[in-house]
Design a protein around this motif. Structure first.
Motif: not given
Length: 291
Positions: A54-61, A116-123
């Protein structure tokens, strides 16, 4: 194959819990990498895959990390360098603490090692080449430094890490694990998404895959196993950026977790001693030239 399906079931449950939290708090997230490819091509997991990204924009992350301790109750655990002292990766993992997913080379590290599942920030990717280089050098230096803390020097054969390991333990004692790791976030957040045209999973893959930030301007829902999952609106461009234009042609390859010890019925706390013995035996065979 039966065990793999059991692992998938745990991972989908973890994803479902993450999506619930994100919906409740208005956070955006999207399937990424092999998981996105599986959603588009197979409407579920790639048949030989064993992880979920999963990816998220860094602010939401960052907001998710703030919510983590209260939003995820046992057996769920949102693992970061701030919630699990010995965890040194630059991205989060949502774990099921009653299961096991142990990498042999991590078996000596006393952090949570449930499925686990991976959660990556999009920086944000800096526009300036010199700044890009600085960001990568700095975050890799810090993560390598913290990685040394629990490295078994003799078994790993990495005798050159003796001084780094001693220095790391001294610095962690003086300043705290979280304070040292915080420099990673400080470096990444120095460039804001509004100031750039591209984003990337910098803390994980550096600048290997640069993504136009407008790929994520809107969200579409795709079927994935027995649920629907959010995907970037321009998921075709995402997949072509990561896997090339021929991404719809199945090509079976290994995964980053092929050697992982999975168990859906027993906790990692029960299996860590066994994993350590197996790792020790394998490394000793290597050191004595028997493998």
């Amino acid at each position: 194959m039966e065990q793999l399906k059991e692992v998938w079931h745990i991972e989908v449950d973890l994803l479902h819990r993450l999506l619930e939290v994100c919906r409740l708090h208005g956070l955006r997230c999207w399937m990424a990498d092999g998981t996105l490819l599986g959603a588009v091509r197979h409407k579920g997991f790639i048949p030989w895959d064993n992880d979920l990204d999963v990816v998220m924009m860094c602010q939401d992350y960052d907001r998710l990390l703030q919510l983590g301790p209260n939003a995820f109750q046992h057996p769920y655990f949102l693992q970061t360098a701030y919630t699990d002292k010995h965890y040194y990766h630059g991205h989060a993992q949502l774990r099921n603490s009653m299961t096991a997913a142990i990498r042999p080379f991590d078996s000596h590290r006393p952090f949570n090692q449930g499925i686990f599942i991976d959660i990556f920030p999009l920086d944000a990717v800096p526009e300036d080449a010199e700044q890009r280089s600085y960001v990568i050098r700095r975050i890799r230096k810090i993560t390598r430094f913290l990685h040394a803390y629990d490295t078994p020097i003799l078994l790993s054969g990495r005798f050159g890490l003796v001084f780094r390991k001693w220095k790391c333990r001294w610095q962690v004692w003086r300043h705290g694990w979280q304070n040292i790791f915080r420099e990673v976030d400080n470096v990444l957040l120095a460039t804001q998404v509004e100031q750039c045209s591209q984003v990337a999973e910098i803390s994980f893959s550096g600048y290997d895959f640069l993504l136009d930030k407008h790929i994520f301007d809107h969200t579409v829902m795709l079927p994935f196993e027995d649920i629907e999952v959010p995907a970037p609106g321009n998921y075709d461009l995402f997949l072509r950026s990561v896997y090339g234009d021929d991404n719809m042609t199945p090509l079976q390859t290994g995964t980053a977790h092929d050697d992982m010890l999975f168990d859906v019925h027993r906790s990692y706390t029960e299996l860590l001693p066994q994993a350590r013995r197996l790792y020790r035996q394998k490394q000793l065979r290597k050191l004595f030239g028997k493998e």
